[in-house]
Design an enzyme around this catalytic site. Structure first.
Site, PDB file in Angstrom:
ATOM      1  N   CYS A  24       0.758  -1.262  -0.171  1.00  0.00           N
ATOM      2  CA  CYS A  24      -0.170  -0.035   0.026  1.00  0.00           C
ATOM      3  C   CYS A  24       0.764   1.278  -0.202  1.00  0.00           C
ATOM      4  O   CYS A  24       0.229   2.236  -0.399  1.00  0.00           O
ATOM      5  CB  CYS A  24      -0.872  -0.034   1.188  1.00  0.00           C
ATOM      6  SG  CYS A  24      -2.018  -1.356   1.030  1.00  0.00           S
TER       7      CYS A  24
ATOM      8  N   HIS B  46      -3.113   6.882   2.199  1.00  0.00           N
ATOM      9  CA  HIS B  46      -3.731   5.808   1.632  1.00  0.00           C
ATOM     10  C   HIS B  46      -5.014   5.625   2.305  1.00  0.00           C
ATOM     11  O   HIS B  46      -5.127   5.676   3.574  1.00  0.00           O
ATOM     12  CB  HIS B  46      -2.489   4.558   2.206  1.00  0.00           C
ATOM     13  CG  HIS B  46      -3.055   3.337   2.079  1.00  0.00           C
ATOM     14  ND1 HIS B  46      -3.781   3.035   0.713  1.00  0.00           N
ATOM     15  CD2 HIS B  46      -3.241   2.157   2.953  1.00  0.00           C
ATOM     16  CE1 HIS B  46      -4.046   1.689   0.874  1.00  0.00           C
ATOM     17  NE2 HIS B  46      -4.012   1.310   2.175  1.00  0.00           N
TER      18      HIS B  46
ATOM     19  N   ASN C 253     -10.139   0.182  -0.249  1.00  0.00           N
ATOM     20  CA  ASN C 253      -8.572  -0.196  -0.469  1.00  0.00           C
ATOM     21  C   ASN C 253      -7.958  -0.585  -1.702  1.00  0.00           C
ATOM     22  O   ASN C 253      -8.442  -1.820  -2.077  1.00  0.00           O
ATOM     23  CB  ASN C 253      -8.164  -0.682   0.865  1.00  0.00           C
ATOM     24  CG  ASN C 253      -6.651  -0.844   1.201  1.00  0.00           C
ATOM     25  OD1 ASN C 253      -6.030  -0.776   0.148  1.00  0.00           O
ATOM     26  ND2 ASN C 253      -6.426  -1.218   2.282  1.00  0.00           N
TER      27      ASN C 253
END
Ligand code: UT7
Length: 328
Positions: free
Chosen positions: A113, A255, A285
């Site tokens: 990520c 993020h 996500n």
């Protein structure tokens, strides 16, 4: 050293929308649980023919258009992804061919990520030192192909998409002010995609039965707390390094891991959520791609104006985390 800045951004989200209500039909879950625990309301899903490089191609074309540049002017492509079309060739090589970026060298960076911030930092070094002139930094993920759709604690979180930025030398009064990268390999088991590597290849009936080809978030509860701490630390590191305060920042682009993680970060940084860019409700996500997608949206919707200080921050598998402070 030259100063490097972002001169154009782009993003692409696949058309297919999968809502929490759709998931209710196949899983023991509810829109209420997913939206209150994570902030996610829907996510995008790539169609069967779309690969990570296909999503990246559109994001890159849009970034090039925003930068008023052509693919052949690009001499470096750095792609962040944990879901490349193939491991060999690298995902970036497929993209290079599809873009017809005939003068570019291309390679992948793997930092889950935090991938976009790592890739940005790598590309920045090459331009700073004069080795390359114009780079495409792109993050792209087809996370939905890594999921166990019966695992309600994991599959509800993720989605697909891509975001890109064109970077080059800019005037010294703007651009990337600093980037801060961190990793802790000892925490690697908490957010794990075991399949596809030498540990699980060749694929066997046993590895498939054990679902080793799917994303494993056994440590998700632990990583929740660690994520908040790392987001906060990396923001503070960028502020301290540049001798600015959180009040000087126009927007934090984090993020999009979980809305509650972002709220925890804002609380510890003592800022209002108004200063935190959030789009997790639309996309979930998307691992490395969330930061450049949010950055592109913020650039296009007027959230970010010339001269604003923009703080990127991310945390994810590896474990990896980091930040970048940019003067727009
Ligand atoms: O991008 C990289 C960074 N990301 C992370 O580090 C992930 C961070 N972790 C998270 O976002 C959260 O931990 C999750 C979203 C994965 C889980 O949320 P949580 O608030 O930590 O829930 P939990 O795992 O503690 O589960 C609470 C309850 C459990 O039931 P019991 O044991 O209390 O009866 C779960 O079985 O909620 C249940 N549950 C669900 N219920 C309905 C778990 N998933 C679901 C679901 N629908 N989808």
């Amino acid at each position: 050293m030259r100063r490097v800045g972002i001169i154009g951004t782009g993003s692409y989200l696949p058309e297919k929308v999968l809502s929490n209500f759709d998931l209710e039909k196949t899983l023991d879950t509810s829109d209420e649980w997913i939206s209150t625990r994570t902030g996610v309301r829907e996510r995008r899903v790539a169609n069967d023919a779309e690969t990570a490089s296909d999503l990246a191609k559109v994001a890159c074309e849009r970034a090039l258009e925003a930068a008023d540049m052509y693919p052949e002017e690009i001499d470096l492509i750095v792609m962040a992804t944990i879901t490349p079309d193939t491991h060999c060739p690298a995902g970036a090589n497929w993209l290079e061919a599809k873009l017809e970026a005939v003068n570019a060298v291309s390679f992948d960076v793997t930092a889950a990520c935090t991938g976009f911030i790592f890739a940005l930092s790598v590309a920045e070094q090459y331009i700073k030192t004069g080795i390359y002139q114009n780079a495409l930094v792109v993050a792209t993920e087809v996370m939905t192909r890594t999921l166990d759709w019966t695992d309600r604690e994991t599959c509800i979180l993720w989605g697909d998409g891509a975001g890109a930025a064109v970077i080059k030398e800019v005037d010294a009064d703007r651009g990337i002010l600093s980037t801060h990268l961190h990793s802790d390999g000892a925490g690697g088991d908490t957010l794990l995609l075991p399949g596809g590597g030498s540990k699980t290849t060749p694929i066997s009936h046993e590895s498939v039965d054990k679902k080793l080809h799917t994303l494993n978030m056994i440590g998700a509860n632990q990583s929740f707390r660690v994520a908040v701490r790392r987001f906060v630390e990396s923001c503070e590191e960028a502020l301290y390094y540049n001798d600015v305060t959180i009040d000087d920042i126009k927007v934090i682009i984090p993020h999009q891991a979980n809305l509650r993680i972002l709220q925890g970060m804002a609380k510890q940084l003592n800022v209002s959520m108004d200063k935190v860019y959030v789009n997790i409700e639309k996309y979930g996500n998307i691992s490395s791609a969330t930061v450049p997608i949010a950055l592109d949206e913020a650039a296009r919707d007027g959230t970010i104006q010339e001269g604003d200080l923009v703080l990127l921050t991310a945390f994810g598998g590896g474990l990896t985390w980091g930040s970048s402070l940019i003067k727009w």
